[in-house]
Write a protein that holds these residues in place. Structure first.
Motif, PDB file in Angstrom:
ATOM      1  N   GLY A 107     -20.849   4.158 -12.866  1.00 21.13           N
ATOM      2  CA  GLY A 107     -22.095   4.669 -13.444  1.00 21.13           C
ATOM      3  C   GLY A 107     -21.731   5.683 -14.514  1.00 21.13           C
ATOM      4  N   VAL A 108     -22.383   5.585 -15.660  1.00 23.89           N
ATOM      5  CA  VAL A 108     -22.060   6.465 -16.786  1.00 23.89           C
ATOM      6  C   VAL A 108     -23.340   7.121 -17.290  1.00 23.89           C
ATOM      7  CG1 VAL A 108     -21.139   6.578 -19.137  1.00 23.89           C
ATOM      8  CG2 VAL A 108     -20.143   4.984 -17.477  1.00 23.89           C
ATOM      9  N   TRP A 109     -23.289   8.427 -17.463  1.00 23.75           N
ATOM     10  CA  TRP A 109     -24.377   9.175 -18.068  1.00 23.75           C
ATOM     11  C   TRP A 109     -23.854   9.731 -19.389  1.00 23.75           C
ATOM     12  CZ3 TRP A 109     -23.614   8.587 -13.037  1.00 23.75           C
ATOM     13  CH2 TRP A 109     -24.717   8.376 -12.211  1.00 23.75           C
ATOM     14  N   LEU A 110     -24.548   9.446 -20.463  1.00 27.04           N
ATOM     15  CA  LEU A 110     -24.176   9.991 -21.768  1.00 27.04           C
ATOM     16  C   LEU A 110     -25.287  10.908 -22.250  1.00 27.04           C
ATOM     17  CD1 LEU A 110     -22.740   6.834 -23.562  1.00 27.04           C
ATOM     18  CD2 LEU A 110     -21.471   8.700 -22.487  1.00 27.04           C
ATOM     19  N   ASP A 111     -24.913  12.055 -22.759  1.00 26.70           N
ATOM     20  CA  ASP A 111     -25.882  13.014 -23.272  1.00 26.70           C
ATOM     21  C   ASP A 111     -26.596  12.465 -24.501  1.00 26.70           C
ATOM     22  OD1 ASP A 111     -27.093  15.689 -23.429  1.00 26.70           O
ATOM     23  OD2 ASP A 111     -25.909  15.845 -25.269  1.00 26.70           O
ATOM     24  N   ASP A 112     -25.884  11.698 -25.303  1.00 30.05           N
ATOM     25  CA  ASP A 112     -26.436  11.173 -26.550  1.00 30.05           C
ATOM     26  C   ASP A 112     -26.134   9.673 -26.619  1.00 30.05           C
ATOM     27  OD1 ASP A 112     -27.010  10.445 -29.183  1.00 30.05           O
ATOM     28  OD2 ASP A 112     -26.265  12.334 -30.004  1.00 30.05           O
ATOM     29  N   PRO A 113     -27.149   8.814 -26.655  1.00 32.13           N
ATOM     30  CA  PRO A 113     -26.907   7.373 -26.704  1.00 32.13           C
ATOM     31  C   PRO A 113     -26.068   6.944 -27.903  1.00 32.13           C
ATOM     32  CG  PRO A 113     -29.264   7.822 -26.431  1.00 32.13           C
ATOM     33  CD  PRO A 113     -28.567   9.142 -26.611  1.00 32.13           C
ATOM     34  N   ARG A 114     -26.013   7.751 -28.933  1.00 32.06           N
ATOM     35  CA  ARG A 114     -25.187   7.411 -30.095  1.00 32.06           C
ATOM     36  C   ARG A 114     -23.692   7.475 -29.767  1.00 32.06           C
ATOM     37  NH1 ARG A 114     -28.107  11.563 -34.008  1.00 32.06           N
ATOM     38  NH2 ARG A 114     -27.824  12.687 -32.064  1.00 32.06           N
ATOM     39  N   ASP A 115     -23.338   8.072 -28.627  1.00 28.79           N
ATOM     40  CA  ASP A 115     -21.935   8.123 -28.204  1.00 28.79           C
ATOM     41  C   ASP A 115     -21.488   6.838 -27.517  1.00 28.79           C
ATOM     42  OD1 ASP A 115     -21.488  10.703 -29.145  1.00 28.79           O
ATOM     43  OD2 ASP A 115     -22.091  11.625 -27.249  1.00 28.79           O
ATOM     44  N   PHE A 116     -22.392   5.864 -27.358  1.00 29.10           N
ATOM     45  CA  PHE A 116     -22.104   4.637 -26.620  1.00 29.10           C
ATOM     46  C   PHE A 116     -20.827   3.948 -27.103  1.00 29.10           C
ATOM     47  CE2 PHE A 116     -22.534   0.023 -26.173  1.00 29.10           C
ATOM     48  CZ  PHE A 116     -22.731  -0.103 -24.813  1.00 29.10           C
ATOM     49  N   TRP A 117     -20.696   3.690 -28.402  1.00 27.58           N
ATOM     50  CA  TRP A 117     -19.545   2.929 -28.914  1.00 27.58           C
ATOM     51  C   TRP A 117     -18.257   3.726 -28.798  1.00 27.58           C
ATOM     52  CZ3 TRP A 117     -20.435  -1.825 -28.647  1.00 27.58           C
ATOM     53  CH2 TRP A 117     -21.713  -2.321 -28.884  1.00 27.58           C
ATOM     54  N   SER A 118     -18.304   5.017 -29.058  1.00 27.35           N
ATOM     55  CA  SER A 118     -17.098   5.849 -28.905  1.00 27.35           C
ATOM     56  C   SER A 118     -16.661   5.869 -27.447  1.00 27.35           C
ATOM     57  CB  SER A 118     -17.358   7.271 -29.395  1.00 27.35           C
ATOM     58  OG  SER A 118     -17.648   7.270 -30.771  1.00 27.35           O
ATOM     59  N   PHE A 119     -17.639   6.024 -26.549  1.00 27.19           N
ATOM     60  CA  PHE A 119     -17.311   6.033 -25.128  1.00 27.19           C
ATOM     61  C   PHE A 119     -16.716   4.690 -24.701  1.00 27.19           C
ATOM     62  CE2 PHE A 119     -18.001   5.232 -20.697  1.00 27.19           C
ATOM     63  CZ  PHE A 119     -17.540   6.394 -20.112  1.00 27.19           C
ATOM     64  N   ASN A 120     -17.292   3.593 -25.149  1.00 25.06           N
ATOM     65  CA  ASN A 120     -16.789   2.272 -24.757  1.00 25.06           C
ATOM     66  C   ASN A 120     -15.341   2.060 -25.173  1.00 25.06           C
ATOM     67  OD1 ASN A 120     -18.751   1.151 -23.211  1.00 25.06           O
ATOM     68  ND2 ASN A 120     -19.639  -0.095 -24.836  1.00 25.06           N
ATOM     69  N   LYS A 121     -14.948   2.575 -26.322  1.00 23.41           N
ATOM     70  CA  LYS A 121     -13.547   2.451 -26.763  1.00 23.41           C
ATOM     71  C   LYS A 121     -12.618   3.160 -25.773  1.00 23.41           C
ATOM     72  CE  LYS A 121     -14.474   2.084 -31.688  1.00 23.41           C
ATOM     73  NZ  LYS A 121     -14.404   2.770 -32.983  1.00 23.41           N
ATOM     74  N   ILE A 122     -13.011   4.351 -25.333  1.00 26.91           N
ATOM     75  CA  ILE A 122     -12.202   5.099 -24.368  1.00 26.91           C
ATOM     76  C   ILE A 122     -12.210   4.384 -23.026  1.00 26.91           C
ATOM     77  CG2 ILE A 122     -11.911   7.321 -23.183  1.00 26.91           C
ATOM     78  CD1 ILE A 122     -11.565   7.286 -26.357  1.00 26.91           C
ATOM     79  N   PHE A 123     -13.389   3.945 -22.581  1.00 27.79           N
ATOM     80  CA  PHE A 123     -13.539   3.243 -21.308  1.00 27.79           C
ATOM     81  C   PHE A 123     -12.612   2.028 -21.245  1.00 27.79           C
ATOM     82  CE2 PHE A 123     -15.712   0.434 -18.289  1.00 27.79           C
ATOM     83  CZ  PHE A 123     -16.016   1.310 -17.265  1.00 27.79           C
TER      84      PHE A 123
END
Length: 147
Positions: A78-94
């Motif tokens: 489960g992932v909570w992101l403060d800003d939905p615009r971080d989705f692609w950056s987070f996915n690269k790390i994930f």
């Protein structure tokens, strides 16, 4: 069914205040990992989504491994992101951590209240031997008792 708790009274929030929950609980092969934020020694690290994602994922994996599981055992994140615009950056790390062991798409829930930009939970599963069944099958052998 017994429940084992990991890291009771070890979790620290902002200002290193003790938090009243376990880092994880285990029952019948399932490990429920508490939400992990990008904290080090009770403080959220600086630097934005990239370093914070690395830290939150590392914190989560440390708990999973300390309980005897591996990244390959994780069934859901489960992932909570403060800003939905971080989705692609987070996915690269994930993908750097889970690319060899893909799982269903993480569940994203934007805009929660914290200074951290990400938070993760995990649900690993690993079939553990039934100690009673082992003892019944081999009554003369001394089997280790789980903690």
């Amino acid at each position: 069914m017994s429940i084992k708790r990991y890291g009771v009274n070890e979790s620290k929030g902002s200002g290193r205040q003790a938090l009243p929950f376990a880092k994880a609980t285990e029952a019948d092969g399932w490990l429920y990992v508490s939400g992990q934020t990008p904290m080090v020694e009770g403080e959220v690290i600086d630097g934005g989504i990239v370093p914070q994602a690395h830290q939150a994922i590392s914190n989560m994996i440390s708990i999973v491994e300390a309980a005897g599981y591996s990244v390959a055992d994780i069934m859901r994140v489960g992932v909570w992101l403060d800003d939905p615009r971080d989705f692609w950056s987070f996915n690269k790390i994930f993908a750097q951590y889970f690319g060899d062991h893909p799982r269903p798409e993480p569940v994203f829930n934007p805009q929660w209240s914290s200074t951290a930009r990400s938070k993760l939970t995990a649900l690993p599963f690993a079939r553990r031997p039934d100690q009673n069944a082992l003892q019944r099958a081999h009554p003369t052998k001394k089997w280790p008792v789980p903690e």
